[in-house]
Enzyme design. Structure first.
Site, short mmCIF file in Angstrom:
data_model
loop_
_atom_site.label_atom_id
_atom_site.label_comp_id
_atom_site.label_asym_id
_atom_site.label_seq_id
_atom_site.Cartn_x
_atom_site.Cartn_y
_atom_site.Cartn_z
N HIS A 180 -108.14 35.42 -104.04
CA HIS A 180 -107.25 36.58 -104.00
C HIS A 180 -107.51 37.33 -102.71
O HIS A 180 -108.65 37.44 -102.27
CB HIS A 180 -107.56 37.49 -105.20
N ARG A 195 -91.42 46.30 -108.83
CA ARG A 195 -90.93 45.02 -109.30
C ARG A 195 -92.00 44.32 -110.13
O ARG A 195 -92.98 43.80 -109.61
CB ARG A 195 -90.55 44.18 -108.09
#
Length: 336
Positions: free
Chosen positions: A140, A295
């Site tokens: 990540h 979103r």
């Protein structure tokens, strides 16, 4: 379109949110330089991943936020090498919600709102990569820039970010390579940065209810606003440029390793922990869920396609599975 625009279009996964003309017009401003950096990072990482998984391709999805700004989500699903890899860019602006402002104040920011309104601008690139093979670690990274205008017109700004690795099985050599590459990026700027941000990473990615870290760490920092805007930007740039060299060699090395159904099962259980951290503790996820018009698909892109939660699963003592748990409970120094 002119040659320069064509070249930019080839450089990026999609046209930038702020538009090429606008970015060029304001190219001396840090906001524009940061937007170009996150666009470049997105393209660089997507190309490096796609080169390792030739059968798969990234779905490129540009979206707009009616409150201001938008983003570009690039997601690869169900490849040979990657089960799910997402690299997102977002550039959003508008007014900070009460909850988001509260979250920032709780981190010691004295934000003076005008009639309860705080104009903000936030941009960043973030990525989570979940490989199929249990011998290839999940990775990540996220690098972001934030600006807030207070009631009296003062602009507060800061950078945040980090890169961290979550292996299913421990491979010392990979851990050392990953940490060394990040340390080199930090050392270019100040020798104190790596040890400080490595510890911050170990402390941040901590699953309190499990008493273990999410992975073997890396670097993490937030609210970074000194020594100067330019110096912090250059540091963030070095970190972003270190993403491909710290991770891609590890994927190459292991993506064809053979694995057993038991090893795949352990990967699924570890992924469950990943999900727990992201949904319960991760500030970015929380901030996204609290931001009006955000979103959801892009925020939850970090979740794997598959994961498991088995009741009372304990690996046998001195197994390979127990070995990684030991490191997650007691972080190690990988570079000294």
């Amino acid at each position: 379109e002119d040659e320069e625009e064509k070249e930019l279009r080839q450089r990026f996964m999609a046209p930038p949110v702020s538009g090429l003309r606008e970015l060029r017009r304001r190219r001396r401003e840090l906001r524009s330089r940061m937007e170009l950096l996150i666009m470049e990072t997105q393209a660089e990482v997507c190309r490096a991943l796609a080169a390792l998984d030739p059968g798969a391709s990234f779905a490129v999805d540009s979206w707009e936020r009616k409150e201001g700004g938008g983003g570009i989500s690039c997601v690869l699903q169900d490849g040979e090498v990657f089960e799910k890899a997402g690299v997102n860019v977002s550039v959003v602006s508008g007014l900070l919600s009460e909850e988001a402002a509260r979250q920032m104040r709780s981190r010691g920011k004295s934000l003076k709102a005008k009639d309860g309104k705080l104009p903000f601008c936030a941009m960043g690139v973030s990525s989570v990569i979940h490989p199929k093979n249990p011998h290839v670690p999940t990775m990540h990274f996220n690098y972001r820039y934030f600006e807030i205008e207070e009631a009296d017109g003062t602009v507060k700004w800061w950078f945040g970010g980090g890169t961290d690795l979550t292996p299913t099985y421990l491979n010392e050599e990979d851990a050392v390579h990953f940490h060394k590459t990040l340390k080199e990026a930090c050392d270019k700027h100040d020798l104190k940065l790596y040890p400080k941000y490595k510890k911050w990473c170990d402390d941040y990615f901590y699953i309190k209810h499990r008493g273990e870290r999410r992975g073997i760490g890396g670097i993490f920092f937030d609210d970074l606003d000194s020594p100067s805007k330019e110096e912090v930007f250059q540091f963030v740039k070095s970190c972003a440029k270190a993403v491909v060299p710290c991770y891609i060699p590890i994927v190459k090395k292991h993506c064809h390793d053979s694995f057993t159904p038991e090893e795949k099962l352990w990967q699924q259980l570890r992924r469950g922990r990943y999900v727990e951290f992201n949904l319960v503790y991760d500030r970015g996820t929380k901030f996204g869920l609290l931001t009006p018009g955000s979103r959801i698909e892009s925020i939850l892109m970090s979740l794997p396609l598959t994961a498991r939660w088995e009741y009372m699963h304990n690996p046998p003592e001195s197994s390979k599975e127990a070995e990684i748990l030991e490191v997650l409970r007691n972080p190690k120094d990988w570079v000294h």
